[in-house]
Scaffold this active site. Sequence first.
Site, short mmCIF file in Angstrom:
data_model
loop_
_atom_site.label_atom_id
_atom_site.label_comp_id
_atom_site.label_asym_id
_atom_site.label_seq_id
_atom_site.Cartn_x
_atom_site.Cartn_y
_atom_site.Cartn_z
N ASP A 34 0.83 -1.21 0.00
CA ASP A 34 0.00 0.00 0.00
C ASP A 34 0.86 1.26 0.00
O ASP A 34 1.38 1.67 1.04
CB ASP A 34 -0.89 -0.03 1.25
CG ASP A 34 -1.72 1.23 1.39
OD1 ASP A 34 -2.23 1.48 2.50
OD2 ASP A 34 -1.84 1.98 0.40
N SER A 198 -0.47 16.08 -12.15
CA SER A 198 -0.70 15.75 -13.56
C SER A 198 -1.09 17.05 -14.29
O SER A 198 -1.86 17.85 -13.76
CB SER A 198 -1.85 14.73 -13.69
OG SER A 198 -2.32 14.68 -15.04
O1 LIG Z 1 -8.74 4.76 2.32
C1 LIG Z 1 -8.49 4.74 1.14
C2 LIG Z 1 -9.28 5.48 0.09
C3 LIG Z 1 -9.84 6.72 0.59
C4 LIG Z 1 -11.22 6.79 0.75
C5 LIG Z 1 -11.76 7.98 1.22
C6 LIG Z 1 -10.93 9.02 1.55
C7 LIG Z 1 -9.55 8.93 1.39
C8 LIG Z 1 -9.00 7.77 0.92
N1 LIG Z 1 -7.47 4.07 0.59
N2 LIG Z 1 -6.63 3.29 1.30
C9 LIG Z 1 -5.29 3.37 1.18
N3 LIG Z 1 -4.75 2.45 1.95
C10 LIG Z 1 -5.73 1.75 2.56
C11 LIG Z 1 -5.67 0.68 3.45
C12 LIG Z 1 -6.87 0.17 3.93
C13 LIG Z 1 -8.08 0.71 3.54
C14 LIG Z 1 -8.15 1.78 2.62
C15 LIG Z 1 -6.95 2.28 2.16
#
Ligand SMILES: O=C(Cc1ccccc1)Nn1cnc2ccccc21
Length: 331
Positions: A34, A198
């Site tokens: 991630d 971008s």
């Molecule tokens: O949480 C998010 C997406 C998100 C949704 C709404 C607002 C901001 C971001 N991604 N994410 C990135 N790493 C993660 C790990 C677990 C769950 C979600 C994860």
Amino acid sequence: DRGSVQNSPKLYDVEYLMPVSLGTPSQQLNLDLDTGSSDLWVFSTLLKESMVNGQTLYNPNASTTSDKMEGYTWKITYGDQSYSSGDVYIDTVTIGDLTVSTQAVEAAKVVSEEFTADSDNDGLVGLGFGIINTVQPYKQKTFFEKAMPGLDSPVFTADLKAGAPGRYNFGYIDDDAYSGNITYVPVNSTDGFWRWVSPGFQVGSAGSFNSTRIHGIADTGTTLLLLPDSVCDAFYSQIASAEYEPSQGGYTFECGDPTVPDFYFGTANGQMIRIPGSYMSYSKTDTGSSRCFGGMQSDSGVGFTIWGDVALKAAFVVFDQGSEQLGWAEK
Ligand SMILES: O=C(Cc1ccccc1)Nn1cnc2ccccc21
């Protein structure tokens, strides 16, 4: 030194998992790499049974090389409001033949229901920047930051594919994994993300290029492509059956709609990455429905754009932590 590991997509490419070995003798878990966070945490034997649902558990007491970091804790909440927390151990971690012998392994004691429900996912390897690691009283380095000094080159690459296994490489660039040239853009790591700008976008091969700077992060941990409302509107206005359905939480369209265009995003020097229209049919909205939830949705709830898996799987991406830049190539 270098490493290479296959990643495998789950249904609808909602996330990509890779095998990781922890401890001695090695315990193999399937973890989600991630780039949108910076904690390496795993399901563990410290969890209550009610929070476990088929996941493989890291057992620090079964590892002769684990050392408990007394008094250290961690707690993380993601953008989608999922969360986890627990204790911290130092142990050996190997990903694709690349070993870090003193990695902070964050063993979960509590996980939210979203993680419990995701039975294939045994935890995360956060490869954002260590500045946002959540371990207290002293934040810990990411797996990549620990490995970097020993690598041939201070880079890792993400090659995610639509509905097929791809690969993460550490310490080198596989020139057979992409076509054309890699175009690099500068990264601002101040808030711990792989944040870049971008220069704009284009809807459809015959569309015009819209020069508008889009500030966002490259995030392998987010499934979808979250873009400004103006960009979403420009894209979905070209799809005959598209609608914004608040009840579904976003844009939907008829799954077979032949008018779904490709979407291009600019990187630098005139290069654009093409996301095939087929990647935008993310999933059926409901069982038996003929409508699909769009792979592109609004970033209005986030505050910045998130170039998630829908975008990343259209490219070969170089995460260059040595010079803080992102490399983009078609493949
Ligand atoms: O949480 C998010 C997406 C998100 C949704 C709404 C607002 C901001 C971001 N991604 N994410 C990135 N790493 C993660 C790990 C677990 C769950 C979600 C994860």
